[in-house]
Design a protein around this motif. Structure first.
Motif, PDB file in Angstrom:
ATOM      1  N   GLN A 102     -33.396  18.634   0.840  1.00  0.00           N
ATOM      2  CA  GLN A 102     -33.269  18.595   2.291  1.00  0.00           C
ATOM      3  C   GLN A 102     -34.230  19.572   2.959  1.00  0.00           C
ATOM      4  N   LYS A 103     -34.322  20.760   2.396  1.00  0.00           N
ATOM      5  CA  LYS A 103     -35.211  21.773   2.971  1.00  0.00           C
ATOM      6  C   LYS A 103     -36.660  21.310   2.962  1.00  0.00           C
ATOM      7  N   GLU A 104     -37.082  20.692   1.868  1.00  0.00           N
ATOM      8  CA  GLU A 104     -38.481  20.289   1.726  1.00  0.00           C
ATOM      9  C   GLU A 104     -38.809  19.043   2.544  1.00  0.00           C
ATOM     10  N   HIS A 105     -37.780  18.349   3.043  1.00  0.00           N
ATOM     11  CA  HIS A 105     -38.036  17.119   3.794  1.00  0.00           C
ATOM     12  C   HIS A 105     -37.550  17.200   5.240  1.00  0.00           C
ATOM     13  N   GLY A 106     -37.400  18.440   5.733  1.00  0.00           N
ATOM     14  CA  GLY A 106     -37.096  18.638   7.145  1.00  0.00           C
ATOM     15  C   GLY A 106     -35.725  18.171   7.579  1.00  0.00           C
ATOM     16  N   PRO A 155     -26.374   9.797   4.952  1.00  0.00           N
ATOM     17  CA  PRO A 155     -27.360   8.758   5.319  1.00  0.00           C
ATOM     18  C   PRO A 155     -28.777   9.280   5.489  1.00  0.00           C
ATOM     19  N   ASN A 156     -28.934  10.420   6.175  1.00  0.00           N
ATOM     20  CA  ASN A 156     -30.283  10.946   6.404  1.00  0.00           C
ATOM     21  C   ASN A 156     -30.958  11.375   5.105  1.00  0.00           C
ATOM     22  N   THR A 157     -30.166  11.980   4.222  1.00  0.00           N
ATOM     23  CA  THR A 157     -30.716  12.416   2.936  1.00  0.00           C
ATOM     24  C   THR A 157     -31.127  11.217   2.090  1.00  0.00           C
ATOM     25  N   PHE A 158     -30.269  10.193   2.031  1.00  0.00           N
ATOM     26  CA  PHE A 158     -30.604   9.002   1.250  1.00  0.00           C
ATOM     27  C   PHE A 158     -31.804   8.271   1.848  1.00  0.00           C
ATOM     28  N   SER A 159     -31.889   8.265   3.177  1.00  0.00           N
ATOM     29  CA  SER A 159     -33.032   7.620   3.832  1.00  0.00           C
ATOM     30  C   SER A 159     -34.331   8.326   3.458  1.00  0.00           C
ATOM     31  N   ALA A 160     -34.295   9.667   3.426  1.00  0.00           N
ATOM     32  CA  ALA A 160     -35.493  10.431   3.040  1.00  0.00           C
ATOM     33  C   ALA A 160     -35.866  10.158   1.594  1.00  0.00           C
ATOM     34  N   MET A 161     -34.859  10.029   0.728  1.00  0.00           N
ATOM     35  CA  MET A 161     -35.134   9.717  -0.680  1.00  0.00           C
ATOM     36  C   MET A 161     -35.811   8.357  -0.803  1.00  0.00           C
ATOM     37  N   GLN A 162     -35.344   7.397  -0.013  1.00  0.00           N
ATOM     38  CA  GLN A 162     -35.934   6.063  -0.060  1.00  0.00           C
ATOM     39  C   GLN A 162     -37.357   6.074   0.463  1.00  0.00           C
ATOM     40  N   SER A 163     -37.595   6.904   1.494  1.00  0.00           N
ATOM     41  CA  SER A 163     -38.955   7.007   2.038  1.00  0.00           C
ATOM     42  C   SER A 163     -39.911   7.561   1.004  1.00  0.00           C
ATOM     43  N   VAL A 164     -39.436   8.553   0.230  1.00  0.00           N
ATOM     44  CA  VAL A 164     -40.270   9.106  -0.842  1.00  0.00           C
ATOM     45  C   VAL A 164     -40.531   8.043  -1.891  1.00  0.00           C
ATOM     46  N   ASN A 165     -39.513   7.247  -2.202  1.00  0.00           N
ATOM     47  CA  ASN A 165     -39.680   6.175  -3.188  1.00  0.00           C
ATOM     48  C   ASN A 165     -40.718   5.168  -2.737  1.00  0.00           C
ATOM     49  N   ASN A 166     -40.697   4.849  -1.420  1.00  0.00           N
ATOM     50  CA  ASN A 166     -41.622   3.841  -0.911  1.00  0.00           C
ATOM     51  C   ASN A 166     -43.028   4.381  -0.733  1.00  0.00           C
ATOM     52  N   GLY A 167     -43.151   5.716  -0.763  1.00  0.00           N
ATOM     53  CA  GLY A 167     -44.469   6.322  -0.618  1.00  0.00           C
ATOM     54  C   GLY A 167     -45.158   6.458  -1.953  1.00  0.00           C
ATOM     55  N   GLN A 168     -46.019   7.455  -2.041  1.00  0.00           N
ATOM     56  CA  GLN A 168     -46.825   7.590  -3.244  1.00  0.00           C
ATOM     57  C   GLN A 168     -46.677   8.980  -3.859  1.00  0.00           C
TER      58      GLN A 168
END
Length: 307
Positions: free
Chosen positions: A80-84, A93-106
């Motif tokens: 959470q700290k590293e992803h604002g 929900p916000n934490t899982f959403s950030a995890m998914q964004s990392v997955n969809n990125g590179q």
């Protein structure tokens, strides 16, 4: 990086861990992210969360236990700290959403022959027709050959290493302009303008930028003794066979791989590893003892590039 894995595919959940069934009441399990998870819970969704955090390099325990204890909470807080995000240690929900964004990125770590785990499995799946073998999560000769074939067909440097550029193209990006071409053009220009040999010029440039340079970095620690960790660094150092060796993971664009460095509070080490989360002025210090790595936390230190 030996202790860093960034994307999980087809995670298998179970309420049976280490040969034991939990005695607590059965909890209805949903897809990861469909329910908020917090301290004290114990069920299969926590296993999935731990697997995802482990694959991203945040949960450095020997195995996914299914219990949301202090280690899991600490891993969530670090993510959470590293992803604002709000740092509360609750996987919502916000934490899982950030995890998914990392997955969809590179944000994928560099993989080399000898690595294994969820991210190697993801690589094998992404390679599609280049990898016509069992998706086993083991980066062996067959996987390396598939990576080489993919690189050759997509204008990438053919080295059999799944690095930043290879992951980028696998995820739909375009291949970067070959560095060799750019270097040759620079050499030709240099040779035309003066008689300084290109090789000497390049060597002097690298030395002036790196040797003796002091860099303020954010430091964390990792261990090679974890589930899914190969124990072999990006440069081929077997940390399990050499647990007393001082090795740090670096961003090669900041500190060249293979450099000897002095790290404040850690000592003289070699820049012998990389990691998907180690970008910019960040380093990860290898520690043989897992508890020592966890206790180290996150600090700002000075790194001096010796050569």
């Amino acid at each position: 990086m030996v202790a860093r894995k960034n994307i999980v595919r087809n995670v298998v959940t179970s309420t049976a861990l280490a040969g034991m069934m939990f005695a607590s009441p059965v909890v209805s399990e949903a897809a990861l992210g469909d329910q908020t998870l917090s301290y004290g819970e114990k069920h299969g969704d926590v296993v999935e969360l731990q697997d995802v955090l482990s694959a991203k390099g945040y949960f450095n325990y020997d195995e996914s236990t299914g219990y949301y204890g202090s280690i899991t909470e600490g891993a969530v807080k670090q993510f959470q700290k590293e992803h604002g995000l709000a740092v509360d240690g609750i996987a919502g929900p916000n934490t899982f959403s950030a995890m998914q964004s990392v997955n969809n990125g590179q944000a994928m770590r560099t993989l080399v022959q000898g690595d294994h785990g969820h991210q190697v499995q993801a690589l094998q799946e992404e390679l599609g027709g280049y990898y016509n073998y069992t998706v086993d999560g083991i980066y062996g000769p067959i996987t390396e050959q598939a990576v080489r074939a993919f690189q050759a067909d997509n204008g990438l440097s053919v080295d059999g290493i799944a690095g930043k550029n290879t992951w980028s193209v696998l995820n739909g990006g375009s291949a970067p302009a070959p560095k060799e071409t750019a270097n040759k053009e620079a050499v030709q220009t240099s040779t035309t303008s003066n008689s300084t040999p290109a090789k000497e010029s390049n060597t002097e440039s690298k030395s002036s930028q790196a040797s003796g340079q002091e860099i303020q970095v954010e430091a964390t620690a990792y261990t090679a003794f974890c589930t899914g960790c190969s124990g072999v660094t990006a440069t081929g150092i077997d940390l399990r066979a050499n647990p007393n060796q001082k090795v740090i993971a670096v961003d090669p664009d900041v500190i060249p791989l293979g450099s000897k460095v002095y790290v404040e509070g850690y000592g003289e080490a070699v820049a012998g590893d990389t990691g998907g989360a180690i970008q910019g002025n960040r380093v990860d210090l290898f520690m043989a003892d897992q508890q020592d790595a966890l206790d180290f936390g996150r600090k700002t230190v000075t790194v001096t590039v010796l050569d």
